[in-house]
Scaffold this active site. Structure first.
Site, PDB file in Angstrom:
ATOM      1  N   ASP A   7      45.226  36.603  40.631  1.00  0.00           N
ATOM      2  CA  ASP A   7      44.078  37.723  42.018  1.00  0.00           C
ATOM      3  C   ASP A   7      44.870  37.992  43.147  1.00  0.00           C
ATOM      4  O   ASP A   7      44.773  37.096  44.197  1.00  0.00           O
ATOM      5  CB  ASP A   7      42.357  36.733  41.245  1.00  0.00           C
ATOM      6  CG  ASP A   7      41.831  38.327  41.893  1.00  0.00           C
ATOM      7  OD1 ASP A   7      41.746  39.633  41.788  1.00  0.00           O
ATOM      8  OD2 ASP A   7      40.482  37.626  42.525  1.00  0.00           O
ATOM      9  N   ASP A   9      41.926  40.438  45.215  1.00  0.00           N
ATOM     10  CA  ASP A   9      40.919  40.230  46.027  1.00  0.00           C
ATOM     11  C   ASP A   9      40.273  38.518  46.161  1.00  0.00           C
ATOM     12  O   ASP A   9      39.588  38.241  45.281  1.00  0.00           O
ATOM     13  CB  ASP A   9      39.972  41.104  46.431  1.00  0.00           C
ATOM     14  CG  ASP A   9      40.416  42.506  46.862  1.00  0.00           C
ATOM     15  OD1 ASP A   9      40.651  42.549  47.769  1.00  0.00           O
ATOM     16  OD2 ASP A   9      40.687  43.338  45.736  1.00  0.00           O
TER      17      ASP A   9
HETATM   18 MG   LIG Z   1      39.300  38.672  43.335  1.00  0.00          MG
END
Ligand SMILES: [Mg+2]
Length: 175
Positions: A7, A9
């Site tokens: 991922d 963010d």
């Molecule tokens: Mg995230």
């Protein structure tokens, strides 16, 4: 090689810090770690400021200048030698950030190929052998995958998944 979904963010990049930077610029003060402990940023601010976080996230440029977490880039570079790495980010809610995210990855991760960028609407379409993410909801559809919850202010109460608190821990577990 095993596939590894990573991922962006609040896993590779400090999105909360940037929200706090924008919030401070607009309202003159930052939220403390204590204020953010266990809650989403949008729920830690006064009612009168509702909607500002969405506004920041949909501002062109917001996602372009996020600070990578310490060692994130170095460790992803090494992981890329050992796994089929894909950067999986649910990016469609804030479409103005799409190009910012591509440019961010191009700048910080020149060792990745654009084919490894998966900017999507919903991660439930993704099957992978391993996933690193700060949102437990992105793990629940996976079948037989090894998951690592990247610790963040909003997920402190989550107990169902193995955690990593920083990228040195990721390296220790996966390299
Ligand atoms: Mg995230």
């Amino acid at each position: 090689m095993l596939t590894l979904a990573i991922d962006m963010d609040e896993t590779m990049a400090d999105t909360t810090k940037e929200i706090n930077n924008w919030y401070e610029r607009e309202f003159g003060h930052r939220l403390s770690e204590e204020q953010l402990h266990g809650v989403e940023f949008r729920n830690a601010i006064p009612e009168a400021h509702a909607g500002v976080v969405k506004r920041y996230l949909n501002s062109p440029g917001f996602f372009r200048y996020l600070e990578p977490f310490p060692y994130a880039i170095d460790v992803v570079k090494e992981l890329n030698q050992k796994y089929r790495v894909f950067i999986v980010s649910a990016a469609m809610e804030f479409p103005n950030g799409l190009k910012d995210k591509v440019e961010w990855l191009d700048e910080f991760c020149p060792f990745l190929n654009w084919r490894q960028y998966c900017l999507c609407g919903d991660k439930s379409v993704v099957q992978t052998d391993l996933m690193i993410d700060d949102r437990a909801k992105n793990f629940t559809h996976l079948v037989g995958a090894k998951t690592y919850l990247y610790s963040a202010h909003h997920n402190v109460a989550e107990t169902r998944f193995e955690r990593v608190d920083n990228w040195q821990q990721v390296a220790a577990k996966l390299l």
